[in-house]
Scaffold this active site. Structure first.
Site, PDB file in Angstrom:
ATOM      1  N   THR A   1       0.841  -1.191   0.000  1.00 16.03           N
ATOM      2  CA  THR A   1       0.000   0.000   0.000  1.00 16.03           C
ATOM      3  C   THR A   1       0.872   1.235   0.000  1.00 16.03           C
ATOM      4  O   THR A   1       1.824   1.326   0.775  1.00 16.03           O
ATOM      5  CB  THR A   1      -0.971   0.057   1.202  1.00 16.03           C
ATOM      6  OG1 THR A   1      -1.649   1.321   1.205  1.00 16.03           O
ATOM      7  CG2 THR A   1      -0.270  -0.118   2.534  1.00 16.03           C
ATOM      8  N   ILE A   2       0.548   2.170  -0.881  1.00 12.15           N
ATOM      9  CA  ILE A   2       1.293   3.424  -0.883  1.00 12.15           C
ATOM     10  C   ILE A   2       0.995   4.217   0.382  1.00 12.15           C
ATOM     11  O   ILE A   2       1.771   5.084   0.772  1.00 12.15           O
ATOM     12  CB  ILE A   2       0.989   4.277  -2.134  1.00 12.15           C
ATOM     13  CG1 ILE A   2      -0.484   4.713  -2.176  1.00 12.15           C
ATOM     14  CG2 ILE A   2       1.377   3.547  -3.402  1.00 12.15           C
ATOM     15  CD1 ILE A   2      -0.774   5.742  -3.250  1.00 12.15           C
ATOM     16  N   ASP A   3      -0.127   3.916   1.039  1.00  9.65           N
ATOM     17  CA  ASP A   3      -0.522   4.670   2.240  1.00  9.65           C
ATOM     18  C   ASP A   3       0.391   4.412   3.434  1.00  9.65           C
ATOM     19  O   ASP A   3       0.397   5.190   4.389  1.00  9.65           O
ATOM     20  CB  ASP A   3      -1.964   4.323   2.630  1.00  9.65           C
ATOM     21  CG  ASP A   3      -2.973   4.805   1.595  1.00  9.65           C
ATOM     22  OD1 ASP A   3      -2.769   5.905   1.058  1.00  9.65           O
ATOM     23  OD2 ASP A   3      -3.943   4.086   1.325  1.00  9.65           O
TER      24      ASP A   3
ATOM     25  N   GLY B   1      -4.287   9.911   0.853  1.00  9.87           N
ATOM     26  CA  GLY B   1      -4.147   9.630   2.275  1.00  9.87           C
ATOM     27  C   GLY B   1      -5.440   9.934   3.010  1.00  9.87           C
ATOM     28  O   GLY B   1      -5.762  11.100   3.227  1.00  9.87           O
ATOM     29  N   ARG B   2      -6.190   8.887   3.349  1.00 11.07           N
ATOM     30  CA  ARG B   2      -7.490   9.074   4.013  1.00 11.07           C
ATOM     31  C   ARG B   2      -7.314   9.460   5.475  1.00 11.07           C
ATOM     32  O   ARG B   2      -7.784  10.502   5.927  1.00 11.07           O
ATOM     33  CB  ARG B   2      -8.311   7.792   3.899  1.00 11.07           C
ATOM     34  CG  ARG B   2      -9.675   7.836   4.594  1.00 11.07           C
ATOM     35  CD  ARG B   2     -10.428   6.543   4.362  1.00 11.07           C
ATOM     36  NE  ARG B   2     -10.583   6.292   2.942  1.00 11.07           N
ATOM     37  CZ  ARG B   2     -11.562   6.826   2.197  1.00 11.07           C
ATOM     38  NH1 ARG B   2     -12.451   7.626   2.752  1.00 11.07           N
ATOM     39  NH2 ARG B   2     -11.632   6.563   0.908  1.00 11.07           N
TER      40      ARG B   2
ATOM     41  N   GLU C   1      -5.698  14.410   1.036  1.00 13.22           N
ATOM     42  CA  GLU C   1      -7.089  14.375   0.608  1.00 13.22           C
ATOM     43  C   GLU C   1      -8.034  14.152   1.782  1.00 13.22           C
ATOM     44  O   GLU C   1      -9.204  14.516   1.729  1.00 13.22           O
ATOM     45  CB  GLU C   1      -7.296  13.265  -0.423  1.00 13.22           C
ATOM     46  CG  GLU C   1      -7.051  11.863   0.136  1.00 13.22           C
ATOM     47  CD  GLU C   1      -7.230  10.754  -0.879  1.00 13.22           C
ATOM     48  OE1 GLU C   1      -7.535  11.055  -2.056  1.00 13.22           O
ATOM     49  OE2 GLU C   1      -7.061   9.576  -0.502  1.00 13.22           O
TER      50      GLU C   1
ATOM     51  N   GLN D   1       0.695   9.181  -8.526  1.00 11.85           N
ATOM     52  CA  GLN D   1       1.605   8.887  -7.416  1.00 11.85           C
ATOM     53  C   GLN D   1       1.722   7.391  -7.123  1.00 11.85           C
ATOM     54  O   GLN D   1       2.670   6.965  -6.468  1.00 11.85           O
ATOM     55  CB  GLN D   1       1.172   9.645  -6.165  1.00 11.85           C
ATOM     56  CG  GLN D   1      -0.237   9.348  -5.688  1.00 11.85           C
ATOM     57  CD  GLN D   1      -0.833  10.502  -4.901  1.00 11.85           C
ATOM     58  OE1 GLN D   1      -0.317  10.890  -3.876  1.00 11.85           O
ATOM     59  NE2 GLN D   1      -1.944  11.040  -5.374  1.00 11.85           N
ATOM     60  N   ARG D   2       0.789   6.606  -7.606  1.00 10.23           N
ATOM     61  CA  ARG D   2       0.871   5.162  -7.360  1.00 10.23           C
ATOM     62  C   ARG D   2       1.230   4.355  -8.611  1.00 10.23           C
ATOM     63  O   ARG D   2       1.445   3.150  -8.522  1.00 10.23           O
ATOM     64  CB  ARG D   2      -0.451   4.659  -6.783  1.00 10.23           C
ATOM     65  CG  ARG D   2      -1.599   4.587  -7.775  1.00 10.23           C
ATOM     66  CD  ARG D   2      -2.892   4.176  -7.094  1.00 10.23           C
ATOM     67  NE  ARG D   2      -3.940   3.869  -8.060  1.00 10.23           N
ATOM     68  CZ  ARG D   2      -5.222   3.762  -7.759  1.00 10.23           C
ATOM     69  NH1 ARG D   2      -5.621   3.952  -6.506  1.00 10.23           N
ATOM     70  NH2 ARG D   2      -6.107   3.466  -8.674  1.00 10.23           N
TER      71      ARG D   2
END
Length: 420
Positions: free
Chosen positions: A141-143, A190-191, A246, A302-303
């Site tokens: 995950t990029i997060d 990014g949540r 975001e 970005q991903r």
């Protein structure tokens, strides 16, 4: 391994997700797996018996290298939430019927938080029913918000792209002079976790002053304080650059993006679609100060920017794919491979496995001590944590000046015809 392996990809793709797939395939073959199947569109596709034999697509060492450099999910991804076992047992019966049909010994799922929920549920069902298939999660995950792992494959490449892009945006913002100034607001994925947004600080160096403000979702967003800061900055300089997640929220929990949107779409896991934070703030600032504004969403770039992938990230993604197969082959199930940082200088990282029950449905947030007191920038400790993960480059295989990727399976390129 005496039987077969099946692997799937789930959730948002990354520039490194296929390197993990390559690691799974190569290690499974080296350990004696008869076949390595790939789920088309994850567990959702598996329920429809949609899968391929990966040996039909990966035939040479060049194919392995191309796959490692191919962005997006080669097998296709999904956001499918398995019901609780007591809610709909038939879903599990169908999945395990397919696994028996394919003689699956190990089930590897490459994904993030929601994907680990899938591994948890399937491994629990296997234990309850005495089924021999072993289930292992491979982090992606990029997060960078998975618990118990130092970082996640995919994050390093996304951070590298974000830091690079921010540096270029800052450079561009000084090209023209506006009478009332220019405010550029860059929205980053990014949540709830601000790891990606904080990565814009990587742009700061001898040749770049970096962004003026960074807002992470971990810190409540204060509109009044934000405007006051913008006002002060416009009095000091012609160009102001701001990075926002975001998922930034007001003190009452309301997403800032909701202030300028009427949409309320949610996915299968109940996650609200987030978009428009930068656009709302840019319009608000323009109205308040009469200055020129720009809103930039890095969005899927970005991903998916494999041309800017981190070598460390690609190598570690391949490593965790192999470690997932090794864990299953050695009898582990209901586990996820994690990355354990051994040292920073020189940077060294190893793998181990952790109980997926302690990872699924949990989120690793940016520590408060890694954000300044005002909540408007990340600290040097944050930058020191990220820097080792963006090191090195992975040269694309270039053909006619454009990167070559491994050709996507036909099952993803053609639309399925529904039966009438």
């Amino acid at each position: 391994m005496r039987k077969n392996v099946i692997v799937g990809q789930s959730g948002g793709p990354t520039a490194a997700i296929n390197s993990s797939l390559a690691g799974v395939y190569r290690t499974a073959i080296d350990r004696g797996a008869k076949k390595v199947f790939g789920m088309i569109y994850g567990v959702q596709g598996l329920l429809e018996e949609r899968y391929i034999d990966l040996s039909d697509h990966i035939k040479t060492e060049l194919d392995i290298e191309l796959l490692k450099r191919t962005p997006a999910a080669f097998l296709g991804s999904c956001r499918f939430k398995l019901p609780e076992i007591f809610e709909d047992k038939s879903v599990y019966e169908k999945i395990f019927e397919v696994l028996d049909k394919l003689e699956i010994e190990a089930f590897i799922y490459i994904g993030g938080n929601d994907s680990m929920d899938t591994i948890k549920k399937l491994s629990d069902y296997a234990i309850v029913t005495g089924h021999p298939t072993r289930f292992i999660g491979c982090p992606k995950t990029i997060d960078n918000d998975l618990a118990l792992t130092d970082h996640t494959p995919g994050f390093g490449s996304a951070a590298k792209y974000i830091g690079t892009s921010m540096k270029e945006i800052i450079r561009d913002s000084f090209c023209l002079e506006y009478s009332k100034g220019l405010v550029t607001i860059v929205e980053i994925m990014g949540r709830n976790a601000g790891w990606l947004t904080g990565a814009v600080a990587l742009s700061k160096g001898e040749d770049c002053e970096g962004p003026d403000l960074i807002y992470l979702p971990e810190i409540p967003f204060d509109m009044k304080a934000f405007c006051a800061r913008i006002k002060d900055l416009l009095e000091e300089k012609n160009s102001v650059v701001v990075a926002v997640s975001e998922g930034i929220k007001l003190d009452n929990g309301e997403y800032v993006c909701s202030l300028g949107s009427t949409t309320d779409f949610v996915d299968a896991f109940g996650h609200k679609q987030l978009s428009g934070t930068a656009a709302f703030l840019a319009n608000y600032v323009a109205g308040e100060f009469g200055c020129k504004t720009r809103a930039i969403e890095l969005s899927t770039l970005q991903r998916s920017a494999s041309h800017a992938a981190s070598r460390v990230d690609i190598l570690e993604a391949y490593q965790v794919g192999g470690a997932a197969v090794k864990a299953a082959d050695e009898g582990d199930t209901g586990k996820m491979v994690v990355l354990q940082r051994l040292s920073d200088d020189p940077y060294q990282c190893g793998t181990e496995v952790k109980d997926v029950h302690k990872i699924a449905n949990d989120e690793k947030l940016v520590p408060r001590k890694w954000v300044n007191k005002e909540g408007t920038y990340v600290t040097n400790d944050f930058v020191s944590y990220v820097k080792p993960l963006i090191q090195g480059d992975v040269s694309p295989v270039m053909v006619d000046g454009i990167p070559r990727h491994l050709y996507q399976p036909e099952e993803l390129r053609t639309r399925r015809k529904t039966k009438k």
